[in-house]
Enzyme design. Structure first.
Site, PDB file in Angstrom:
ATOM      1  N   ASN A 175      -7.086  32.383  34.355  1.00  0.00           N
ATOM      2  CA  ASN A 175      -8.399  31.745  34.337  1.00  0.00           C
ATOM      3  C   ASN A 175      -8.407  30.632  35.377  1.00  0.00           C
ATOM      4  OD1 ASN A 175     -11.050  31.075  33.342  1.00  0.00           O
ATOM      5  ND2 ASN A 175     -10.141  29.334  32.278  1.00  0.00           N
TER       6      ASN A 175
ATOM      7  N   HIS B 181     -10.247  26.914  35.956  1.00  0.00           N
ATOM      8  CA  HIS B 181     -11.037  25.903  35.260  1.00  0.00           C
ATOM      9  C   HIS B 181     -11.299  24.765  36.236  1.00  0.00           C
ATOM     10  CE1 HIS B 181     -12.654  23.667  31.910  1.00  0.00           C
ATOM     11  NE2 HIS B 181     -11.973  22.620  32.345  1.00  0.00           N
TER      12      HIS B 181
ATOM     13  N   SER C 202      -7.873  24.048  38.315  1.00  0.00           N
ATOM     14  CA  SER C 202      -6.579  24.558  37.870  1.00  0.00           C
ATOM     15  C   SER C 202      -6.681  26.051  37.615  1.00  0.00           C
ATOM     16  CB  SER C 202      -6.156  23.895  36.546  1.00  0.00           C
ATOM     17  OG  SER C 202      -6.224  22.488  36.623  1.00  0.00           O
TER      18      SER C 202
ATOM     19  N   ASP D 275      -8.867  26.605  27.634  1.00  0.00           N
ATOM     20  CA  ASP D 275      -8.583  25.822  28.837  1.00  0.00           C
ATOM     21  C   ASP D 275      -7.222  25.127  28.797  1.00  0.00           C
ATOM     22  OD1 ASP D 275     -11.017  26.601  29.916  1.00  0.00           O
ATOM     23  OD2 ASP D 275     -12.080  24.890  29.092  1.00  0.00           O
TER      24      ASP D 275
HETATM   25  C1  GRF Z   1     -16.395  27.943  38.626  1.00  0.00           C
HETATM   26  O1  GRF Z   1     -16.510  26.584  38.897  1.00  0.00           O
HETATM   27  C2  GRF Z   1     -15.317  28.197  37.617  1.00  0.00           C
HETATM   28  O2  GRF Z   1     -14.219  27.365  37.775  1.00  0.00           O
HETATM   29  C3  GRF Z   1     -16.031  27.891  36.338  1.00  0.00           C
HETATM   30  O3  GRF Z   1     -17.325  28.398  36.505  1.00  0.00           O
HETATM   31  C4  GRF Z   1     -17.627  28.458  37.881  1.00  0.00           C
HETATM   32  C5  GRF Z   1     -17.917  29.881  38.191  1.00  0.00           C
HETATM   33  O4  GRF Z   1     -18.367  30.067  39.500  1.00  0.00           O
HETATM   34  N1  GRF Z   1     -15.304  28.407  35.202  1.00  0.00           N
HETATM   35  P1  GRF Z   1     -18.391  31.529  40.118  1.00  0.00           P
HETATM   36  O5  GRF Z   1     -19.109  32.427  39.134  1.00  0.00           O
HETATM   37  O6  GRF Z   1     -16.987  31.958  40.368  1.00  0.00           O
HETATM   38  O7  GRF Z   1     -19.193  31.381  41.401  1.00  0.00           O
END
Ligand code: GRF
Length: 217
Positions: free
Chosen positions: A107, A109, A136, A145
């Site tokens: 994932n 985050h 991260s 998370d």
């Molecule tokens: C990113 O900032 C990711 O870290 C978070 O949600 C956002 C998703 O953006 N979990 P995308 O869909 O990859 O453009």
């Protein structure tokens, strides 16, 4: 050839970054499917345009979290992936689902974990007055998370920053570190030593994102 399935909920810019890096850097891997929990997720169009199989498992059609996760796992496992990549996938996953993909689900985050888990991370960072923020990539465990950290990107919080400007700089850093982490995985370079991710051969598992010194300070 390792098989990657990417889960998205919306725009999918991290998914795009992984798909592009996989193709241009010639990884020993292929993104075999992009699955969304919302039919309107705009990232699906990019995936389809790049010849990647797409699927939707709409969480709104399930009363129970367990039932949604079971349907999602079925959709994923149809592609027999070596790695599941959560890229802006905005669902809390059950422990059973997470356990099924233990050690093979990543994932990203948008914070320097363990600070600012959950939502609105950029607002949380501004409210807390931290001077460094970032993103991260971590292995997914049952605790939201959390989980062993593969790579982190840090960048300064400028005096001029608001949520929009901060989010944009963090996102640019995400697009660097997420493909890097996925590449390490498919190259078989990641191992777990307890909660620590060991990269072999070693290289920095961090990035200080570039910015113009003095800008907006
Ligand atoms: C990113 O900032 C990711 O870290 C978070 O949600 C956002 C998703 O953006 N979990 P995308 O869909 O990859 O453009």
């Amino acid at each position: 050839m390792k098989k990657i399935v990417i889960l998205i909920s919306g725009r999918g810019s991290n998914m795009e970054a992984v798909v592009r890096a996989c193709a241009t850097e010639g990884w020993p891997a292929q993104v075999v499917a992009v699955i969304a929990n919302r039919p309107e997720a705009t990232g699906l169009a990019f995936a389809a345009a790049h010849g990647i199989a797409t699927a939707v498992v709409d969480h709104r059609q399930f009363d129970q979290r367990e039932a949604f996760d079971a349907a999602l796992a079925e959709a994923i496992d149809r592609f027999a992936p070596d790695l599941v990549v959560l890229a802006g996938f905005m669902r809390v996953l059950t422990a059973g689902f997470v356990g099924h993909y233990a050690g093979r689900m990543l994932n990203i985050h948008p914070s320097l974990l363990p600070s600012f888990a959950g939502l609105k991370t950029h607002q949380q960072a501004l409210d807390a007055g931290v001077r460094l923020h970032g993103a991260s990539v971590h292995f997914v465990t049952a605790q939201l998370d959390h989980g062993p950290i593969v790579i982190q990107a840090a960048l300064p919080v400028l005096a001029s920053d608001d949520v929009t400007t901060l989010a944009a700089r963090v996102l640019a850093a995400e697009h660097i570190i997420y493909p890097r982490a996925v590449r390490w995985f498919v190259e078989g370079r990641l191992a777990l030593d307890g909660l620590t991710v060991v990269l072999t051969p070693p290289e920095p598992q961090w990035l200080f994102a570039d910015y113009t010194a003095g800008e907006g300070v």
